[in-house]
Design an enzyme around this catalytic site. Structure first.
Site, PDB file in Angstrom:
ATOM      1  N   THR A  73       0.830  -1.218   0.000  1.00  0.00           N
ATOM      2  CA  THR A  73       0.000   0.000   0.000  1.00  0.00           C
ATOM      3  C   THR A  73       0.861   1.264   0.000  1.00  0.00           C
ATOM      4  O   THR A  73       0.366   2.347  -0.279  1.00  0.00           O
ATOM      5  CB  THR A  73      -0.968   0.035   1.207  1.00  0.00           C
ATOM      6  OG1 THR A  73      -0.224  -0.067   2.423  1.00  0.00           O
ATOM      7  CG2 THR A  73      -1.972  -1.100   1.131  1.00  0.00           C
TER       8      THR A  73
ATOM      9  N   LEU B  39      13.650 -10.105   9.589  1.00  0.00           N
ATOM     10  CA  LEU B  39      14.561  -9.160   8.939  1.00  0.00           C
ATOM     11  C   LEU B  39      15.838  -9.102   9.771  1.00  0.00           C
ATOM     12  O   LEU B  39      15.784  -8.868  10.982  1.00  0.00           O
ATOM     13  CB  LEU B  39      13.899  -7.774   8.887  1.00  0.00           C
ATOM     14  CG  LEU B  39      14.753  -6.624   8.372  1.00  0.00           C
ATOM     15  CD1 LEU B  39      15.099  -6.814   6.891  1.00  0.00           C
ATOM     16  CD2 LEU B  39      14.017  -5.285   8.559  1.00  0.00           C
TER      17      LEU B  39
ATOM     18  N   TYR C 239      -7.708  -5.774  11.189  1.00  0.00           N
ATOM     19  CA  TYR C 239      -6.854  -4.641  11.569  1.00  0.00           C
ATOM     20  C   TYR C 239      -6.911  -4.417  13.077  1.00  0.00           C
ATOM     21  O   TYR C 239      -5.885  -4.360  13.754  1.00  0.00           O
ATOM     22  CB  TYR C 239      -7.329  -3.400  10.819  1.00  0.00           C
ATOM     23  CG  TYR C 239      -6.477  -2.165  11.012  1.00  0.00           C
ATOM     24  CD1 TYR C 239      -5.154  -2.127  10.577  1.00  0.00           C
ATOM     25  CD2 TYR C 239      -7.008  -1.015  11.604  1.00  0.00           C
ATOM     26  CE1 TYR C 239      -4.380  -0.976  10.728  1.00  0.00           C
ATOM     27  CE2 TYR C 239      -6.236   0.136  11.756  1.00  0.00           C
ATOM     28  CZ  TYR C 239      -4.926   0.146  11.315  1.00  0.00           C
ATOM     29  OH  TYR C 239      -4.170   1.286  11.469  1.00  0.00           O
TER      30      TYR C 239
ATOM     31  N   LYS D 281      -3.838  -5.089  15.686  1.00  0.00           N
ATOM     32  CA  LYS D 281      -3.206  -3.992  16.430  1.00  0.00           C
ATOM     33  C   LYS D 281      -3.329  -4.221  17.940  1.00  0.00           C
ATOM     34  O   LYS D 281      -2.434  -3.843  18.701  1.00  0.00           O
ATOM     35  CB  LYS D 281      -3.826  -2.655  16.036  1.00  0.00           C
ATOM     36  CG  LYS D 281      -3.454  -2.192  14.625  1.00  0.00           C
ATOM     37  CD  LYS D 281      -1.972  -1.808  14.513  1.00  0.00           C
ATOM     38  CE  LYS D 281      -1.668  -1.144  13.183  1.00  0.00           C
ATOM     39  NZ  LYS D 281      -0.238  -0.809  13.038  1.00  0.00           N
TER      40      LYS D 281
END
Ligand code: UDP
Length: 314
Positions: free
Chosen positions: A35, A61, A145, A149
Site C-alpha cells: 500500500t 529481517l 486490523y 493492532k
C-alpha cells in the site's frame, strides 16, 4: 543514531522518515510496497543518511550494524485496504510486530509501535481515554486490523515486561495530509478526489458519524516527542476537533471550490459511530497539542491532490 522505519514508504511512514532525517538520524526505510509507494520516498533517496529496502516484515529481517530505534508503521491502514488484504493485515500486525520486536531486542533498540484508535472499536465511552478497553468485534470486517493492532500492543507490552525493553505505543487517530493515496478509500481522499473532479461526494450512512482529523505534521511532532520519553503505556495522538462526515464533505467541497452534489451510500458494517481522542495524557506527557486547523490542513492537502489529479504536462 540509526532508525528502522517499517512502512516507511507509506503515508505516515514517509513523513516520519523525512522528519527523522531532518533531526539528524540515519534512516532505513523498510516497505513491501503493497500500500506504500516508491513515489512517497523519491525525494528522500538523495539524502546520504537514507537507505530503503523492499521487504515484507511479516518475514524476519536481519540487518547489519547498529540500530537504535525500530518504528513499526507497516500495515494496510484504510478500511478498504485492509478489506483488500485481510490476511496480510493480520500478519503484519502480529507476525510483523513479533519480528520487529525481535530485531529491536537483538539490537538493544527502542521499539515504537504505531497502534490505532481502532483498538477502541465502536466506542461506548466518548471521548476515548487510553484506559478504555474498547468495543471491538473479533470477527467483523475490521477485525483483521483492530485485533492485529490489539495483539501488537499485547506483544509490545509482553516484550517490555519480559525483556525490560524500551517500548512505546502510540494510538493514532484519523490523520490526513499530503501523500495519502488518492484511492485508499478513506473519507478525506475520497471526498477530495470527488470534489476536485466535480463528481458526487459519497457520504456513507446519514453522515452523522464523527471523526477527529489531525493534520499529519502535528501527528509526526507528537510521535517524535513520544519517542524521546521513557513512557511505555499507550498514548493517544490526534486532534479533539470532532466533525461529522457530512460536515467534512461539505467543508471539503467548499474549500476546493467544487460544485459537486452530496450523495448518501450505505454505511459499512461495524463503522464506528463516534471517535474523538482524550488527549490529556499526550498534552501532559509530551507538552504537545495539535496546532493545524482542519481548514488549514485541508487547504494543504487539496493542493497536493490537485497536483496528483492534474494530467501530466499541466
Ligand atoms: N466515509 C464516507 N464516505 C467515503 C469514505 C468514508 O462517508 O467515501 C465515512 C466512513 O463510513 C467513516 C468515516 O467516513 O464513517 C471515516 O472513514 P475512513 O475510511 O476515513 O476511516 P475510519 O475512521 O473509518 O477508519
Amino acid at each position: 543514531m540509526r532508525a528502522v522505519v517499517t512502512g516507511g514508504a507509506g503515508f505516515l511512514g514517509s513523513h516520519l522518515c523525512e522528519r527523522l532525517l531532518a533531526d539528524g538520524w540515519q534512516v532505513v526505510c523498510v516497505d513491501n510496497l503493497v500500500t506504500g509507494t516508491a513515489a512517497n520516498i523519491a525525494q528522500l533517496r538523495q539524502h546520504k543518511s537514507f537507505e530503503s529496502m523492499q521487504h515484507n516484515v511479516s518475514e524476519p529481517l536481519y540487518l547489519e550494524d547498529t540500530v537504535d530505534a525500530v518504528l513499526h508503521f507497516a500495515s494496510p491502514a484504510s478500511p478498504t485496504d485492509y478489506a483488500d488484504h485481510p490476511i496480510a493485515t493480520l500478519k503484519v500486525g502480529t507476525l510483523g510486530t513479533h519480528n520487529m520486536l525481535g530485531l529491536a531486542r537483538a539490537k538493544g533498540a527502542t521499539f515504537f509501535l504505531a497502534s490505532t484508535s481502532e483498538v477502541y472499536g465502536d466506542p461506548t465511552v466518548h471521548p476515548q481515554p487510553e484506559t478504555y478497553w474498547g468495543n471491538v468485534s473479533p470477527i467483523g470486517p475490521r477485525a483483521v486490523y483492530d485485533e492485529a493492532k490489539r495483539a501488537a500492543e499485547a506483544f509490545t507490552m509482553a516484550y517490555h515486561r519480559t525483556h525490560g525493553m524500551k517500548t512505546r505505543i502510540v494510538r493514532i487517530f484519523n490523520t490526513f495530509g499530503p501523500r495519502m493515496r488518492i484511492d485508499d478509500g478513506r473519507a478525506v481522499p475520497n471526498f477530495l478526489t470527488q470534489a476536485l473532479q466535480n463528481q458526487p461526494l459519497t457520504v456513507y450512512g446519514d453522515g452523522s458519524q464523527t471523526r477527529s482529523l489531525c493534520y499529519v505534521d502535528d501527528l509526526i511532532e507528537g510521535i517524535v516527542r513520544l519517542l524521546g520519553t521513557e513512557y511505555a503505556e499507550p498514548v493517544n495522538l490526534g486532534t479533539d476537533d470532532e466533525v461529522t462526515m457530512l460536515q467534512l464533505a461539505t467543508r471539503i467541497r467548499d474549500l476546493s471550490g467544487s460544485s459537486s452534489e452530496i450523495v448518501f451510500k450505505p454505511l459499512p458494517e461495524d463503522d464506528p459511530r463516534q471517535r474523538r481522542p482524550d488527549l490529556t495524557r499526550a498534552r501532559k506527557l509530551l507538552n504537545w497539542q495539535p496546532r493545524t486547523s482542519l481548514d488549514a490542513g485541508l487547504t494543504k492537502t487539496i493542493a497536493y491532490f490537485r497536483e496528483r489529479l492534474s494530467p501530466p504536462g499541466y
